[in-house]
Design a protein around this motif. Sequence first.
Motif, short mmCIF file in Angstrom:
data_model
loop_
_atom_site.label_atom_id
_atom_site.label_comp_id
_atom_site.label_asym_id
_atom_site.label_seq_id
_atom_site.Cartn_x
_atom_site.Cartn_y
_atom_site.Cartn_z
N PRO A 10 0.82 -1.21 0.00
CA PRO A 10 0.00 0.00 0.00
C PRO A 10 0.85 1.27 0.00
O PRO A 10 0.44 2.30 -0.52
N ARG A 11 2.06 1.20 0.58
CA ARG A 11 2.91 2.40 0.62
C ARG A 11 4.35 2.01 0.28
O ARG A 11 4.98 1.29 1.04
N PRO A 63 1.35 3.51 -3.68
CA PRO A 63 1.27 2.06 -3.66
C PRO A 63 2.16 1.50 -4.76
O PRO A 63 2.52 2.23 -5.70
#
Lengths: 286, 210
Positions: B150-151, B172
């Motif tokens: 996600p990051r 992401p």
Amino acid sequence: MRRLTVEAPGALALVEDLGRPGLAHLGVAGSGALDRAALALANRLVGNPDGAAGIEILMGGFRARFDEETWVAVTGAWGRVTLDGRPFAPYTAGRAVAGSVLEIGPAERGARYLLAVRGGVDEPAELGSRSRDTLSAIGPAPVAAGRVLAIGAAPAASVPLLDREAAFPPPTGAVTLALLPGPRADWFTDAARATLFDATWRLSGQADRVGARLEGPALERQMTGELASEATVPGSMQVAGDGRPTVLLADRPVTGGYPVIAIISPASLDAVAQLRPGQEVRFRHA
Amino acid sequence: MSRRLLPSGDAALLVECDSLDEVLALHDALAAEPPAGLVELVPAARTILVAIDPERLPLESAATWVRRIPAEAAARRSGHAADEVTVDVVYDGDDLRSAAALLGISSDALVARHQAVEWRVAFIGFAPGFGYLVSDDWPFEVPRLDAPRPRVPSGAVALAGAFAGVYPRQSPGGWRLIGRTDAPLWDPAAESPALLVPGRRVRFRDAGRS
């Protein structure tokens, strides 16, 4: 310096000018006002250059207070607009004084109001433009309640005395848009290419500045392979795996991996900005 | 080589090539002599979008310009030695071991190879300033992560498929991370906001572990 304070932004209020063309090779879309002609006209009404930054207001519910005398104009969507409680005609220039409150009610026709202020909204430019790109998060942040926006120096041009020529409200019924051929039209069956022009489409609820998805019959492909991602232009109508077309708009990703069957003519593209969910759309050859 | 011109509205045409190599060569040839009225060239994996200002360069003239680039010129890969950047990398990415293991080599060998080859920015995809880098001398295909993170932090140096890349901003992402860099990949305030622009040559250099 003159300022305006946004007391209520409505669903979405964005600073937009005519965007940042020529940066797609860096992955940056053109962005800019979705209804470009409406922004240009609002600017002309207050004596600004066409590309001065204004505020794009989605569906209304917007209220702002001015701290000094400022000429303003509202174009695009059509609804009840008041200046200090008095009706304020759309597509005209009006003079706000110190403490004046401009209220833009729910849109009755169209979807996006464009508010121009004489001198333009003077937020910091990013990559040569004051436009908010909602996908890439470039440009001034979406306008929140309480935000104070600077107004630029008044331009040399005076406020024109009259300019009512183009005061046509956005249509409420079916809208017909002109289509140019797309690069991947041959990926679709003859039947699908005919259906595109024969069917009546509707704007779905999935419509924003990135793209507007249409509801209607599935457009069938005759080529089933994977397409390598390629650059798209505003108005490109890409068709996803389920056969439904999406019109790619100002804040689109600069490349896409779905085949583009057709491209909405630039002359018709502003009208897409004013479509409301459920509104009927038909296509003709440009 | 073959080149197909496809319609893309009234201010652009899409040129389709048979391979990425042909795209790279044609991009060099087109970029070497841009006519007045050319707005930009947007390369991708198999295509180049030629965007024009139709009031200064009619679409037909742009099509003629593209057709006239001789196949020989486009086959020659013109090197702009001046347009090369070196990116210092700390090779401590979370996926370095797994990427090397998937390729059946040691982490050190992967890191050495990543630095040894000359990379070239083929095109931008996925996000502003996210260059897809290719090299004739890079033999590996690195599978993407099964589930994207996600990051991914800004400056993460990564591999996916036959490509290398560097995340210009936090986002992401499903590429495998092999290191990180402090190089200024994306600076909207700069005159040239992206470090990795199509056509540019890139070398990676070990900045040592810290």
